[in-house]
Enzyme design. Structure first.
Site, PDB file in Angstrom:
ATOM      1  N   ASP A 176     -45.310  -9.303  70.759  1.00 57.83           N
ATOM      2  CA  ASP A 176     -45.435  -8.162  69.605  1.00 57.83           C
ATOM      3  C   ASP A 176     -46.842  -8.562  68.966  1.00 57.83           C
ATOM      4  O   ASP A 176     -47.423  -9.493  69.307  1.00 57.83           O
ATOM      5  CB  ASP A 176     -44.317  -8.519  68.535  1.00 57.83           C
ATOM      6  CG  ASP A 176     -44.020  -7.668  67.567  1.00 57.83           C
ATOM      7  OD1 ASP A 176     -44.938  -6.472  67.571  1.00 57.83           O
ATOM      8  OD2 ASP A 176     -43.097  -7.563  66.791  1.00 57.83           O
ATOM      9  N   ASP A 227     -40.619   1.394  65.735  1.00 56.01           N
ATOM     10  CA  ASP A 227     -39.840   0.601  64.896  1.00 56.01           C
ATOM     11  C   ASP A 227     -38.649   1.579  64.401  1.00 56.01           C
ATOM     12  O   ASP A 227     -37.750   1.065  63.960  1.00 56.01           O
ATOM     13  CB  ASP A 227     -40.593  -0.042  63.846  1.00 56.01           C
ATOM     14  CG  ASP A 227     -40.901  -1.357  64.118  1.00 56.01           C
ATOM     15  OD1 ASP A 227     -40.554  -1.753  65.141  1.00 56.01           O
ATOM     16  OD2 ASP A 227     -41.842  -1.977  63.411  1.00 56.01           O
TER      17      ASP A 227
HETATM   18  C1  DGJ Z   1     -41.833  -5.387  64.891  1.00 57.36           C
HETATM   19  C2  DGJ Z   1     -41.277  -4.940  66.238  1.00 57.36           C
HETATM   20  O1  DGJ Z   1     -41.279  -3.535  66.529  1.00 57.36           O
HETATM   21  C3  DGJ Z   1     -39.776  -5.177  65.939  1.00 57.36           C
HETATM   22  O2  DGJ Z   1     -38.802  -4.549  66.880  1.00 57.36           O
HETATM   23  C4  DGJ Z   1     -39.590  -6.598  65.734  1.00 57.36           C
HETATM   24  O3  DGJ Z   1     -39.542  -7.110  66.913  1.00 57.36           O
HETATM   25  C5  DGJ Z   1     -40.188  -7.059  64.561  1.00 57.36           C
HETATM   26  N1  DGJ Z   1     -41.630  -6.717  64.700  1.00 57.36           N
HETATM   27  C6  DGJ Z   1     -40.243  -8.431  64.318  1.00 57.36           C
HETATM   28  O4  DGJ Z   1     -40.871  -8.975  63.413  1.00 57.36           O
END
Ligand code: DGJ
Length: 915
Positions: free
Chosen positions: A634, A704
């Site tokens: 990430d 997200d």
């Molecule tokens: C952003 C990601 O897109 C989410 O799926 C998740 O992993 C969060 N970060 C965790 O902080």
């Protein structure tokens, strides 16, 4: 050993014009030509044959690389130089004449403006060519008929031909300048004062002359179609590159020096590190490297083109070599430039959006001026994607020609579409020049990222198929090609930061029972990470949450029959972390300016090799510490306060690109050190969804926003160039956490079915009945995903254009199987949907169409109410029907979707194929 150039000739000779006899049909010949480069050495004309299309350019008389053609394959026997601007009859080089005019006695030279051909005004625009002296010389006018079209030739710049000029002009019956002016557009002439042409008074004054005519430089020469357009010599389109020499000079006329043809594709070893790139082999592709040089400075540059045999694609890149004795400042270097001849109207299509709403399809008509699609955020971004496509007129889904470009790069990029005054358009893409400056020392090399060019004559669908196949066959990590990611459950929306052993294990146990194949522990497992404000950088297990440690957790998950995966966010460091306390200088920041850290985290300075090394070792020790088979990588920040303490003040313009190169180095090392680990990259959702990342991770977290309806739009747009297998698509809980929308399990499943399916929900809280439903869906996914991941994807109904509905289809030609799903977003009672016409099937084949998840709700015809039904309701009136491909594609499927969120899904099989 056969020298490279000769090898190439052999390739060409084998299939080239000379061997193309009458016994070889055009089709056969084109098949044999795919993936080859045919070079006409005499005319210096290059034809690049991909699967069924062709790209052609030539060296013009000045030595520029002139674009000739991009489209359907043309026979190599056709002489394409007639398309060249340079061959045109009317080539006035006003600025050059103006210069001569000033040098010579004013009365000795006249500028004559006209093009007796009248029609070809584009040619008249090639005015300010400062290279006229290199322009191949005048043709022998005495051999030519004194037709109006030959005027330019007759009026060559050589003084000795003045007599011939006179003859021609006389033969044309043109007696004065005004006649020429009246006749049409423009050409250049040097005419002796003894001719009977009289110059009107203003011309006799050099100043007026310059003001009015050398003003041609203002008019410009944006007419020639170029492959690598220079600025500062009279072409005012957005240039392909901008350089500054040690003396401040910015005039860089790169001219052809040599070329070589190489089987396959040479790797990008000159990129000051390793850039992600398409992979191929000597059988599937051919590369032509055209070397240019700036004559007096000796700066060199290679235009590298790789043409693929299995796809209508060409990969392009540019390599700059500083062979001079001084540094050269690179301010801009596009990876690919294509100049398009005029269309009646040009439309630019790109993918734009925002966090939680990424990659919507935008198509807009171009008008004169420049449109830039770009990212300056350090990542390719949620807002824009490194992709752009041009089409003649509004792009259509199924037909029409579309020219797509995608950059294999994850940092700041720009896609420029520049329409100049004559209606021609330059499309180019590369590293964003904003905040970019690269001083190239003597003997140093700079290589641009790769840019992929894809041609389709079957609209956006055809373009998508080319991109999908290209990425699947030539970009994804080889070990994951043609594999389906295990169905996973991710802990994020199930427990957010509350990743305790008990929570994770109870989720895992329930998931295992439903057929889930992998558990991925997301954020919250390390340091003191209880919220987003701390611990990034402290990559050790939080013993309070996971006292068993990662190894034991992974083992316990494995014992349930599931793989184990882990989330990391290595590029960031929290202010509240041990790592930051120990290395406050490891971040990108300007030391004398307070860093804006709204979330309490900073971006690590990946330009530094010590930081890269630290990350590689730190991540390696985590990946080795347990049986980790999947990593979600990430990055929840854009880059702000761009400055590296480790980079010289004068070299700060390198930082964005060096960051990206540093990241690629870390990813390359880790993915090759741990080839079994499947990576999923992520950036605050889908903020780094690009071809660069796909080189390391065969799938990317899409957004997200996990709401199924939002995802219809996001995945629909993403599918324009990214294949379903790389689109991570997780079924989440209802009400959805981002939108509070409630949608049926079936609807959520079908949206995820057209991606890399996973779960993003607390499965422990769902009813037994739903668990059974889920198991059934997962079995279906296992059976259908190979069709979707390897097949051709079709956008049947577009949710943006058609507002209330969406439909997708994947057809696997080899298997003769298809999967179709249709979604109703908002109902319109009393109004019927159009029949759903399928695509891509064999019209002559007979197919069995089976509805796979029948509905459980129907209209009560007595009351008009929609009611739950105990018996399955089939949209086609029965479980399956049999029909020809022709019928299914022309008559379609009459499906009645009746309420918001109603769906239908079909499995289609060629009846003649064995199961
Ligand atoms: C952003 C990601 O897109 C989410 O799926 C998740 O992993 C969060 N970060 C965790 O902080």
């Amino acid at each position: 050993m056969v020298p490279e150039a000769e090898q190439a000739t052999m390739v060409v000779d084998d299939v080239g014009p000379r061997n193309v006899g009458i016994e070889v049909s055009t089709e056969e010949r084109n098949v044999r030509l795919t993936g080859t480069v045919v070079v006409d050495e005499g005319a210096k004309l290059f034809r690049l044959y991909s699967k069924s299309s062709m790209y052609a350019f030539c060296v013009d008389p000045v030595g520029r690389i002139e674009h000739l053609y991009w489209g359907k394959a043309l026979p190599p026997t056709d002489e394409l130089t007639y398309l060249s601007f340079s061959q045109g009859p009317a080539k006035l080089q006003r600025a050059a004449v103006a210069k001569k005019y000033l040098r010579a006695k004013p009365s000795a030279t006249a500028l004559v403006s006209n093009d007796a051909s009248g029609s070809d005004t584009e040619r008249g625009n090639d005015l300010a060519d400062s290279d006229s002296s290199m322009d191949g010389g005048p043709p022998n006018c005495s051999e030519r008929a004194p037709s109006p079209q030959r005027v330019e030739s007759a009026l060559a710049e050589d003084d000795s031909s003045a007599g011939a000029h006179r003859d021609t002009i006389n033969a044309l019956g043109i007696n004065n300048l005004q006649d020429l002016l009246d006749a049409g557009s423009i050409f250049r002439a040097q005419i002796d004062t003894s001719t009977n042409i009289k110059c009107p008074l203003p011309w006799e004054n050099p100043r007026t002359f310059l003001g009015e005519w050398a003003g041609a430089a203002t008019f410009g020469k944006p007419a020639k179609l170029l492959e690598f357009g220079e600025g500062n010599t009279g072409d005012y389109r957005s240039p392909s590159f901008e350089l500054q020499f040690h003396d401040g000079g910015r005039v860089c006329p790169f001219r052809y020096r040599s070329h070589r043809v190489i089987p396959g594709k040479p790797s990008m070893k000159n990129a000051n590190g390793t850039l992600p790139e398409l992979h191929t082999n000597a059988k599937d592709a051919t590369t032509v490297v055209v070397t240019l040089v700036i004559e007096k400075s000796f700066l060199e540059c290679d235009l590298v083109y790789t043409v693929f045999s299995d796809i209508d694609a060409i990969a392009r890149r540019v390599v700059l070599r500083n062979t001079t004795i001084h540094p050269v400042l690179v301010e801009k270097l596009m990876s690919a430039t294509v100049d398009f001849h005029t269309f009646d109207s040009f439309f630019l299509t790109h993918l734009s959006g925002s966090w939680a709403n990424e990659r919507g399809i935008v198509s807009k008509e171009l008008s004169m001026g420049r449109v830039c699609i770009e990212s300056c955020r350090g990542t390719s971004s949620h807002q824009h994607n490194p992709f752009a496509a041009l089409s003649a007129g509004q792009p259509r889904e199924e037909d029409g020609e579309v020219y797509g470009m995608a950059l294999v790069y994850s940092g700041n990029f720009v896609a420029e579409a520049d329409m100049c005054e004559n209606g021609r358009v330059r499309l180019q893409m590369g590293i964003n020049p904003t905040n970019f400056e690269w001083e190239l020392q003597p003997n140093e090399i700079f290589e641009s990222p790769e840019c992929v060019l894809v041609f389709s004559d079957s609209g956006l669908t055809g373009m998508s198929h080319q991109f999908h196949n290209l990425f699947r066959n030539h970009l994804f990590p080889k070990q994951f090609q043609d594999t389906v990611c295990p169905v996973l459950i991710n802990t994020w929306e199930a427990m957010y930061f509350d990743t305790t052993y008990a929570n994770v294990m109870s989720l895992a146990k329930r998931a295992a029972k439903s057929g889930v194949e992998m558990l991925v522990v997301d954020d919250g497992w390390f340091g003191a990470r209880d919220d987003a404000t701390s611990s990034l950088g402290d990559w050790y297990v939080n013993n309070e949450k996971l006292p068993e440690g990662l190894a034991m957790l992974a083992k316990n998950i494995n014992d349930l029959g599931m793989h184990f995966g882990l989330w990391v966010e290595p590029e960031l460091v929290s202010q509240k972390s041990r790592l930051y306390q120990a290395h406050p200088d490891w971040i990108l920041h300007k030391p004398d300016i307070d860093k804006d850290s709204a979330d309490g985290d900073f971006v690590l300075d990946l330009t530094r090799t010590d930081v890269q090394k630290y990350l590689i070792e730190c991540m390696s020790s985590i990946f080795e510490s347990a049986n980790i088979e999947y990593v979600k990588w990430d990055m929840n920040s854009h880059i702000t306060e761009i400055y590296s303490d480790h980079v010289a003040p004068s070299a700060q313009g390198k930082v964005y690109h060096q960051y990206c190169m540093g990241l690629y180095r870390v990813l390359r090392t880790l993915t090759s050190r741990f080839p079994r680990i499947r990576f999923e990259t992520c950036c605050g959702g889908g903020g780094r969804f690009d071809a660069g990342m796909l080189h390391y991770s065969p799938q990317i977290w899409t957004s997200d926003n996990t709401d199924a309806t939002s995802r219809l739009f996001i995945q629909h747009g993403t599918s324009l160039l990214y294949p379903p297998s790389c689109i991570s698509a997780h079924i989440s809980s209802v009400p959805n956490h981002q939108t509070l929308r409630i949608s049926s399990f079936k609807y959520r499943f079908l949206v995820s079915l057209f991606g890399s399916l996973g779960l993003e929900l607390n499965i422990t809280t769902i009813e037994e009945e739903e668990c059974a439903e889920l198991s059934m869906y997962l079995q279906l996914y296992k059976a259908l995903s190979p069709i979707i991941h390897e097949g051709d994807f079709y956008r049947l109904w577009n949710p943006v254009e058609q507002k209330q509905r969406c439909a997708w289809m994947s057809y696997h030609q080899g298997r003769g199987e298809a999967v179709v799903a249709a979604f109703l977003l908002t109902s319109d009672p009393g109004h019927y949907l159009p029949r759903l016409r399928l695509k891509g099937l064999d019209p002559a084949a007979t197919y069995q169409v089976e509805e796979i998840i029948p509905s459980t709700a129907a209209h009560n015809v007595q009351t008009g109410r929609i009611e739950a039904c105990p018996a399955p309701i089939y949209k086609l009136g029965k479980k399956s029907i049999t029909a020809s491909g022709r019928t299914l594609m022309n008559a379609g499927l009459p499906i009645h979707l009746i309420y918001d969120g109603d769906t239908a899904a079909f499995y289609i099989r060629d009846s003649a194929r064995k199961m």
